[in-house]
Write an enzyme that holds these catalytic residues in place. Sequence first.
Site, mmCIF file in Angstrom:
data_model
loop_
_atom_site.group_PDB
_atom_site.id
_atom_site.type_symbol
_atom_site.label_atom_id
_atom_site.label_comp_id
_atom_site.label_asym_id
_atom_site.label_seq_id
_atom_site.Cartn_x
_atom_site.Cartn_y
_atom_site.Cartn_z
ATOM 1 N N ASP A 68 0.834 -1.205 0.000
ATOM 2 C CA ASP A 68 0.000 0.000 0.000
ATOM 3 C C ASP A 68 0.869 1.256 0.000
ATOM 4 O O ASP A 68 2.040 1.212 0.387
ATOM 5 C CB ASP A 68 -0.965 0.003 1.201
ATOM 6 C CG ASP A 68 -0.250 -0.065 2.542
ATOM 7 O OD1 ASP A 68 0.824 -0.692 2.630
ATOM 8 O OD2 ASP A 68 -0.757 0.522 3.518
ATOM 9 N N ASP A 99 8.736 4.313 -1.138
ATOM 10 C CA ASP A 99 8.075 3.737 0.053
ATOM 11 C C ASP A 99 6.870 2.925 -0.376
ATOM 12 O O ASP A 99 5.777 3.461 -0.435
ATOM 13 C CB ASP A 99 7.691 4.882 1.000
ATOM 14 C CG ASP A 99 7.158 4.377 2.330
ATOM 15 O OD1 ASP A 99 7.235 3.172 2.590
ATOM 16 O OD2 ASP A 99 6.651 5.198 3.103
ATOM 17 N N GLU A 133 0.084 -0.954 5.915
ATOM 18 C CA GLU A 133 1.178 -0.389 6.707
ATOM 19 C C GLU A 133 0.983 1.109 6.865
ATOM 20 O O GLU A 133 1.243 1.672 7.921
ATOM 21 C CB GLU A 133 2.526 -0.673 6.035
ATOM 22 C CG GLU A 133 3.723 -0.534 6.979
ATOM 23 C CD GLU A 133 4.220 0.898 7.143
ATOM 24 O OE1 GLU A 133 4.900 1.184 8.130
ATOM 25 O OE2 GLU A 133 3.925 1.747 6.271
ATOM 26 N N GLU A 134 0.511 1.757 5.812
ATOM 27 C CA GLU A 134 0.347 3.213 5.835
ATOM 28 C C GLU A 134 -0.972 3.617 6.509
ATOM 29 O O GLU A 134 -1.185 4.787 6.781
ATOM 30 C CB GLU A 134 0.389 3.781 4.411
ATOM 31 C CG GLU A 134 1.668 3.447 3.637
ATOM 32 C CD GLU A 134 2.869 4.234 4.132
ATOM 33 O OE1 GLU A 134 2.775 4.887 5.185
ATOM 34 O OE2 GLU A 134 3.909 4.163 3.467
ATOM 35 N N GLU A 162 11.831 -1.042 4.441
ATOM 36 C CA GLU A 162 11.507 0.394 4.506
ATOM 37 C C GLU A 162 12.714 1.223 4.066
ATOM 38 O O GLU A 162 13.858 0.878 4.357
ATOM 39 C CB GLU A 162 11.130 0.798 5.941
ATOM 40 C CG GLU A 162 9.794 0.266 6.414
ATOM 41 C CD GLU A 162 8.597 0.892 5.700
ATOM 42 O OE1 GLU A 162 8.783 1.901 4.983
ATOM 43 O OE2 GLU A 162 7.498 0.355 5.834
ATOM 44 N N HIS A 353 6.462 9.948 0.829
ATOM 45 C CA HIS A 353 5.192 10.614 1.150
ATOM 46 C C HIS A 353 5.086 12.011 0.513
ATOM 47 O O HIS A 353 4.167 12.762 0.828
ATOM 48 C CB HIS A 353 4.963 10.704 2.672
ATOM 49 C CG HIS A 353 4.791 9.377 3.339
ATOM 50 N ND1 HIS A 353 4.053 9.214 4.495
ATOM 51 C CD2 HIS A 353 5.227 8.144 3.014
ATOM 52 C CE1 HIS A 353 4.069 7.940 4.862
ATOM 53 N NE2 HIS A 353 4.782 7.273 3.972
#
Length: 381
Positions: A68, A99, A133-134, A162, A353
């Site tokens: 995700d 990411d 995870e997010e 990560e 992000h």
Amino acid sequence: MDPTVELACELIRCRSVTPDDGGCQEIIGGRLAAAGFEVENLRFGEVDNLWAVYGDAGPTLCLLGHTDVVPPGPLEDWQSDPFEPRIDDGKLFGRGAADMKSSVAAMVTAAERYAAVHSPEHGRLAILLTSDEEGPGIHGVRRVMEAFGERGTRIDWCLVGEPSCQTALGDTVKHGRRGSLTGRIRLRGQQGHVAYPTLAENALHHLLRIVTPLVDHDWGPGDADFPPSSFQISNLNAGTGADNVIPGVADVCFNIRYNPGLPREAIKQVVSTACESAGFAPGDTRLELDWHHSGDPFITREGPLLDALEQSIRAVCGGRPARSTAGGTSDGRFVAPAGAQVAEFGPLNASIHKVDEHVLVDDLPRLSEVYEQTISRLLVG
Ligand SMILES: [Zn+2]
């Protein structure tokens, strides 16, 4: 095109905004099955998780990742479609490029190359992927580890993909993470006119008497691997906006990032003591206190996983990686309590992000090579 870059592009094309997997795990599951892995889909709630294993005895090395991604935000801020991979000037752009779809792609190609030349008897190589995870992180690795506990599936070494590096691939390994505990206090007084304070009860004054000692509190030292624990107020809300009204309700939200020297229960005790010192004994209905715990700190200070990873990084990238416990928490927090050694290594994290998220194209085959060497060192020797 390099196979890792090609797979990363294919995964970026999947619109896997958390908790949607967007079809990533189907692609990966198909490839790993073709490489000889036993593939299991573990769906909990609206979350897809994939568990793929090669080998049936011996210690288990698990490569851990997530499919995700965070939402792209306003599309017009991006130079190109965040879900259409674009290679320009040696960089691969797209949401999840850093990411962590590149790491996931590198894990898959590393596992394929490993399984192509090594028989399954060397040990168990596993890949665990989640699409949560997010997001809230409830039906993802947290839930998978519960299921593994019930059925006795063990992980000895966990390599998380990560993005860990800062300015060059190979400069940083994360060998632990701080714990994270969030507290919320709502204090109720009585609203009134500022000119008639005896007829009101200022909720914000009460709240400040509680939080000021927490801001000033010494939360204890760091150690060789961790910075000192830190208390931060993230939100403080009270008041109507008018200058002549005493607030009847005040809210605060705070977070503590803590190292292994500060037990979670000790943090809660400090906060309880601050409440009592401000005149709010346990059970006082004017005060509500809620806790949200994200994860306890974890650390792998030494052992075969860290040795194998650091040797592989040195062989592929040159130079010795720094060890770090900085940054937010990761899914490693759910695996470490089951007794696994956990270490994290992935590409540069500078653009994660953000709009125009990207990785360096040349880093992807090298990342895959680091993963493959780490697998071989641990399972074959
Ligand atoms: Zn991530």
